[in-house]
Each structure stands twice: as C-alpha cells, then as structure tokens.
Design an enzyme around this catalytic site. Structure first.
Site, PDB file in Angstrom:
ATOM      1  N   ASP A 450      -9.724 -58.871   0.857  1.00  0.00           N
ATOM      2  CA  ASP A 450      -9.435 -58.922  -0.578  1.00  0.00           C
ATOM      3  C   ASP A 450      -7.990 -58.497  -0.849  1.00  0.00           C
ATOM      4  O   ASP A 450      -7.325 -57.891   0.013  1.00  0.00           O
ATOM      5  CB  ASP A 450     -10.416 -57.974  -1.285  1.00  0.00           C
ATOM      6  CG  ASP A 450     -10.725 -58.380  -2.711  1.00  0.00           C
ATOM      7  OD1 ASP A 450      -9.957 -59.186  -3.279  1.00  0.00           O
ATOM      8  OD2 ASP A 450     -11.716 -57.878  -3.270  1.00  0.00           O
ATOM      9  N   ASP A 514     -14.390 -64.779  -9.277  1.00  0.00           N
ATOM     10  CA  ASP A 514     -15.291 -63.634  -9.465  1.00  0.00           C
ATOM     11  C   ASP A 514     -16.452 -63.961 -10.382  1.00  0.00           C
ATOM     12  O   ASP A 514     -17.431 -63.229 -10.429  1.00  0.00           O
ATOM     13  CB  ASP A 514     -14.521 -62.430 -10.023  1.00  0.00           C
ATOM     14  CG  ASP A 514     -14.006 -61.544  -8.903  1.00  0.00           C
ATOM     15  OD1 ASP A 514     -14.350 -61.810  -7.738  1.00  0.00           O
ATOM     16  OD2 ASP A 514     -13.259 -60.588  -9.194  1.00  0.00           O
TER      17      ASP A 514
HETATM   18  C1  DGJ Z   1     -12.606 -58.475  -6.207  1.00  0.00           C
HETATM   19  C2  DGJ Z   1     -13.485 -59.497  -5.556  1.00  0.00           C
HETATM   20  O1  DGJ Z   1     -13.198 -60.755  -6.034  1.00  0.00           O
HETATM   21  C3  DGJ Z   1     -14.941 -59.102  -5.772  1.00  0.00           C
HETATM   22  O2  DGJ Z   1     -15.784 -60.082  -5.236  1.00  0.00           O
HETATM   23  C4  DGJ Z   1     -15.173 -57.776  -5.125  1.00  0.00           C
HETATM   24  O3  DGJ Z   1     -15.031 -57.888  -3.740  1.00  0.00           O
HETATM   25  C5  DGJ Z   1     -14.215 -56.743  -5.698  1.00  0.00           C
HETATM   26  N1  DGJ Z   1     -12.854 -57.179  -5.620  1.00  0.00           N
HETATM   27  C6  DGJ Z   1     -14.337 -55.442  -4.969  1.00  0.00           C
HETATM   28  O4  DGJ Z   1     -13.409 -54.527  -5.380  1.00  0.00           O
END
Ligand code: DGJ
Length: 712
Positions: A450, A514
């Site tokens: 991430d 997300d």
């Molecule tokens: C952003 C990601 O897109 C989410 O799926 C998740 O992993 C969060 N970060 C975790 O902090």
C-alpha cells in the site's frame, strides 16, 4: 517497402509505423495506421507535403520525435533543457539508426551545438500490435544540463481522431472518464501527487466522432509510470495535432553531469479500426504477455478474503481465526491480513515503519494465525506500507532524518504519516531487511503493498526527488521479488492511485478502488478496463451497506460485480445472514468455474443507455462467452432494452443461458426467461441473430445484474 534507407517500417499485427530517420536530419513519425498492402514511404511523404501558407514561415517546420525548440517549431516542445539559462535551443539530428529487428528501432540523435544526445527506442509488438516509445537523454557537454521536460515521444494525431477521452477521478471513485470535444489549444493534465494518482490516470484515448465500443477508429495511450506525469494533447492552428506523455519534473529534479543520462518512462500506444473494445483487447494482451511477469500467467486467481472492512484496526486473534474458518467454508483460497497487525498500529496514527507483529495482539507472532489459515487450506497474504512512517513509531524515533525533508518547509499532514526517503540506500536496506525477514520467517504467499499519501515535498539533499522515489520503490520491490519470486504482490495506493504498467511490471494485481459499492464498481471497473484486463483488478464483495457510500445492495449484485474482476470478499462474515452466505458460496463456486475463461478471453464492453452497464468476455476462438448486464438504475421506458451481444461468430449456434443469479423472477410474466428457457437448458441461437437482434432483457428491479453464458 520501397524507398531508401532513411525510412524505417515497423509492422505490428495489423498496424504499421513508418519513421523517417535520415542521417543529419530530424527524425519523425510519418505514419502510424492500418497495415497497408504496400508502403512506399517516399510517396507517403510527398502525399503529406504541406506547402507555404500566407502569414507563416517560408517553409513549415516539420514535426519530429521531440519537436525541439532549436528547429523553430512553433508548437509545444517535447524537450526542454538548459545550462544556467544557456544551451536551451536544442535540435536533434540523426547520427545512427539501429533497425536490429523488424519490429524495433533505436534512433541515435545528437545536437552538436548544445551537446546533448537523444536515443529513441521504438517498438511495435507483432503479436499484440501495441507500440512502445521511450527516449534517453545524455549530457555530452562539460557543464551540468538541467532537464525541465522530456516526453517519451511526441506523436502526431490522426486528423479523424477529434474526440478525446481523458481520465480523472478521486479517492473511491477512480477512472472517471471525461469526454472532451475538439478545440484549438492544449489539453494538459499534470499529476504532481508523487504516485500514479486518483485524479490523473496517465491514459488518454482519441477517437473519431462515430467510434463506439464496437466500431470505428481510435488511439489509446498510457504512460507506464507510477509517479508525477504530464499528458498533453495540442491542436495547432495549422491543423496539426500532437500528443506527448512524460514524467512531470520538479525544478532542478534532473540535472545531468557530463556523461550522465536520463531515461523517460515508457509510453504504450495502440490503435484500432474496430472500436474501443478492440483497442482495450490489444492493451490487455500486451499487459498479459509482455509487461507482467510470466510466473503467474495461466495460474488461476484465488478467491481472496481481506480483513480490512471486517475488522479495520481492531485485530483480535480469536476473531480472525473464526473469520478464517468461515471464509474457508465458503471456498476462499487466500486470506489477506490487512493493516493493523504490527507495532503500535491500533489506528492510523502510529506504527508505520515497525514491521514486526504487535506483541499484545500476536504474542507468538503471526505463526499461529498463519498456521490456522493454512490448515484450513488457504494461502496467507499480508498488508504492508513500506514507503511510509508514522512519527509515533520506533523507526521515526531512531531515524527522524530518514523522511523526505525540504528545508524550511513542512509536510502537510496526511493520515499522520510521512514518506520515507527511499532514495537513501540505508532506508531501502532497512525496508528490504524488514520485509525479507517477514517473508523468510513465515510462509507468506502474497503482499498487499500500500501507499497511502501523496508525496508533495520529496526533498532529498536539497533536491526535489519525486521520480527518484518512484525508481527507488521499483528497485526495492524488484529486490524483494528476486529474493522471494514465489510471493505475489498487489499494488494498492488508497485504492487505485498506483495502477499503471510501470508498477505492473513488478506486481501482480491492483487494488482498483477502496469503494466496495457494487454499483460504483461497475463504472470504475468498466473504465479501468480500457487499459487493464479483468484478472488484475481486485474486486471484493463488501458489506450489505457499503462503508463508503452508505448504499445498501443485495448479495446477488455484489457477487455478480466482483465476479468480473479478481474476486475477493471484504466484510465481517460473522454478521452476514445465512441466506446471503449461501448466495456468496454459490457465487464463489461459479467464479471458480469460469475464472480461467474470464481471465484469458477478449473483453467486450457493450454500448448501452447509461442506466445499464454491460460487458462480456468472449473466447479467443468465439466458442464461448460470458456477459454481465447490470440494470444500474431504472430505465426511462416501460421495459428495458435488448442485450445485443458482440464478438461472437455469426454462423455459430450458441446455447444461451442466464447463470447468475441462481433464481430470478421477472416483475411480470411471461418473460423471455421462460420463452427461451434461459434458466433451464437454454436455447440455441445463431451468433448473427444475437449480435444483430439481441435478446429482450426481462423486466427486473433496478440494481439487478444478470450473467449470461453462451456456449457454441
Ligand atoms: C488503503 C487501502 O486501499 C485499503 O484497502 C486498506 O488496505 C487501507 N489502506 C489500510 O490502511
């Protein structure tokens, strides 16, 4: 090809590129279009000769691969550099040409006045027809050369391609398409976020006004780069149009000492005369065969369970054990432990940088959870965000100097985290060791990598280093992959802010967005599919009430939507009613049955009214197809329209059935469901009837998605 050595012909599958590269002259792209039966470049050149126009230069300055200023080219240059304000009027002429293979050429150019050289690498892939362009600049002079801009290439635009499809977006709503009508002037999108970005995906499609998904001429461009970028399309008042793509550079970001070189990111470009879906198919095949690592080619994409929207930071071993058990009972094949497992990470404010399991949550490390997951027959995946640090972390307390710093300036707060200065080898070595330790200590099959904030002040040793950050992150991933080649990696950046062919050279899928809102996902996945095939787009079944939009959607719809991607689940399974769990389980079975097909065929988006989102995958040989038809909102007319399939073989007889949802009832009856026995044995229908007439869709409630199966 007739003509002298100065012309270079590169043939793709159904396209040709003709370049002119005469020694001592400026190199240019003469033609990029359908493969012609015979190409005579000299005639081609004469046919496109532009004469003197009143009010203009005596002889119009021809375009070149960089439209440099030293040639007195009046349009926006593709290259700007200087030495303390001097040596700015660059003009590259060909010194040498290396046409080593029928599909590749290297054109070496030099400017003896400003003492700079440029090497253009151009290739057209004979199988997928995708062309790639990049340029390397070398400083041949004694004094430093400051580079302000260097496009991967400046490409002339076909005069029929007057409509533009640009990409914009935001967090949780990436890949929005903006249609732009032709105008004189410049369309410019600059991304300074330090990552590929939510709002400036580096892609552009140009098309003629009549082009749709199923026909017409179009051109697609994508910069394979995970950092700052500039895209521009310029229409000059002399009628010529150009596009250029490259890395957006901060002031002084690239200063080349004598002999030093800078290489642009790679531009991927394709064209089609058969519409937008055919254009996407070229990009998909190219990504599958030429960009991504071959080690997972042909491997089935396992069903994921991701813990994020189920537990967020509230990790509890016992609860996770239970979630894993339920996930396994539904047919999940990979359990991914998301954020919250390490250091003092009980929320977003602490812990980033300390990549060891939290002793208070995981007193014996991750071993017990991983063993449990594996004993249930699932693989284990782990979330990391290596490029960032929270001030409240052991790493920051011991190395406060390891973050990017710009004298006298403060980072804007963003998720209470700072970007680490990955251009430092000690920082990269630390991160490599931390992740290598985890991958060596535990049987981890998957990393979700991430990156949750923009990098807006990337100062290192006083210099802006945004591009160096991206190259350093690539280097770190490459090192880890070399050490642990069996580990698959997902590229995530607050959803889809790091989705591009640069990162996909070293990772295996993207986290598309997300939002797990299935209706939003239809739009996001459809638009992302202009460049990305279904199998690399992570698509999860989220909670009934979407956490981001608050919209409540049925399990049937959520399953159908995730099936058209790399399917996963991301919800608290212990709160899902039994009937929904049963639906989910049968959806997972269906996905497993068809995933290898969905992930290898040709994608066809259907042209429909905006109330509908429909697309399908057709086998390369046309023998099978699966189409999804989603009634996103109600329809304006009394009945929905017809589903008119594409990509089938006209003279083939297809057995047509609806395979999802398992039970459907039209609002009123009788309907086509019974008339064609769509939920039973199906009806045999000829391909051309399916493509010319289509099938009347049954009357259904909004937010219903049907999956159709066609078997020759
Ligand atoms: C952003 C990601 O897109 C989410 O799926 C998740 O992993 C969060 N970060 C975790 O902090």
């Amino acid at each position: 090809m007739n003509g002298s050595d100065k012309f270079i012909l590169l043939n793709g599958h159904d396209s040709s590129i003709v370049l002119e590269a005469e020694i001592g002259e400026r190199p240019s792209l003469l033609y990029w279009g359908p493969k012609l039966s015979e190409i005579d470049p000299a005639t081609l050149k004469s046919m496109t000769l532009r004469q003197h126009a009143p009010g203009c230069a005596d002889t119009e300055v021809e375009a070149s691969l960089l439209n440099e200023m030293g040639a007195s080219f009046a349009g926006p240059p593709g290259f700007t550099a200087h030495r303390h304000g001097k040596d700015w009027a660059t003009l590259f002429s060909v010194r040498e040409v290396d046409h080593a293979t029928p599909n590749t050429v290297e054109i070496f150019c030099i400017d003896t006045v400003t003492k700079v050289s440029a090497q253009h690498s151009i290739e057209i892939d004979p199988e997928t027809d995708v062309a790639t362009f990049n340029t390397a600049i070398t400083n041949d002079g004694e004094m430093d050369l400051t580079l302000d801009w260097c496009a991967s290439a400046v490409l002339p635009v076909n005069s029929s391609a007057t409509k533009m499809m640009g990409f914009t977006g935001r967090w949780a709503d990436e890949f929005q398409i903006e249609d732009v009508e032709a105008f004189h002037g410049s369309y410019i999108r600059e991304n300074r976020s330090g990552r590929t970005s939510h709002d400036c995906f580096p892609g552009l499609i140009l098309r003629s006004p009549e082009t749709n998904e199923n026909g017409g001429c179009c051109f697609g461009y994508h910069l394979g780069w995970s950092g700052n970028s500039r895209i521009r399309a310029d229409r000059l008042n002399d009628g010529r149009s150009f596009v250029q793509f490259g890395e957006y550079l901060y002031p002084g970001e690239i200063i080349l000492a004598k002999g030093e070189a800078y290489e642009t990111p790679r531009l991927y470009a394709a064209r089609s005369d058969e519409g937008l879906s055919a254009l996407s198919q070229k990009f998909h095949e190219h990504l599958r065969q030429k960009v991504m690592d071959s080690r997972i080619r042909g491997k089935s994409r396992p069903v994921h369970y991701n813990t994020w929207e189920a537990v967020y930071f509230d990790h509890d071993e016992e609860a996770l054990f239970k979630l894993a058990e339920t996930a396994a009972s539904l047919g999940v094949e990979r359990f991914v432990l998301d954020d919250g497992w390490f250091g003092d990470r009980r929320g977003p404010n602490a812990g980033l940088g300390d990549w060891t399991p939290s002793p208070d949550i995981y007193p014996e490390g991750l071993g017990p959870l991983i063993n449990h997951v594996r004993s249930l027959g699932m693989e284990f995946g782990l979330w990391v965000e290596p490029e960032m640090v929270n001030p409240d972390s052991d790493l920051f307390r011991s190395h406060p100097d390891w973050i990017f710093r710009t004298d006298g300036r403060e980072h804007e707060p963003s998720r209470n985290q700072f970007p680490l200065d990955l251009t430092r080898s000690d920082v990269r070595d630390y991160l490599f060791a931390q992740i290598d330790d985890l991958l060596s200590a535990y049987p981890i099959n998957y990393l979700k990598w991430d990156m949750n904030r923009d990098v807006l002040l990337p100062g290192s040793c006083g210099r802006a280093s945004a591009g160096r950050h991206v190259r350093a992150a690539y280097n770190l991933i490459d090192r880890l992959r070399a050490r642990h080649p069996e580990v698959e990696i997902e590229s995530c950046s607050s959803g889809g802010a790091r989705a591009d062919y640069g990162i996909l050279q070293r990772t295996d899928r993207i986290w598309t967005s997300d939002t797990n809102d299935a209706l939003d996902r239809h739009r996001i996945q459809r638009h992302a599919s202009h460049f990305f095939p279904l199998e690399i787009m992570g698509a999860h079944v989220g909670p009934a009430t979407c956490h981001i939009t608050g919209r409540r959607l049925s399990m049937k719809l959520r399953v159908a939507t995730a099936m058209f991607g790399h399917m996963g689940l991301e919800l608290d399974l212990n709160r899902v009613p039994k009937s929904d769990l049963d639906t989910l389980k049968s959806g997972i079975e269906l996905y497993k049955q068809h995933r290898d097909f969905l992930h290898s065929g040709l994608l066809h988006r259907l042209d429909t009214p905006s109330s509908v989102s429909a697309s399908g995958v057709v086998a390369m040989d046309g023998s099978e197809a699966i189409f999804s038809w989603c009634n996103v909102t109600g329809h304006g007319e009394t009945l929905p329209g017809r589903i008119v399939f594409t990509g089938l073989k006209p003279d083939e007889l297809y057995r047509v059935r609806i395979i999802w949802p398992s039970k459907i009832k039209s609002v009123s009856e009788p309907s086509v469901i019974d008339a064609l026995d769509l939920k039973g044995g199906g009806s045999p229908i000829l391909g051309d009837m399916l493509m010319e007439i289509g099938i009347q869709v049954p009357l259904l409630h909004p937010e219903t998605c049907l999956i159709w199966h066609l078997q020759a």
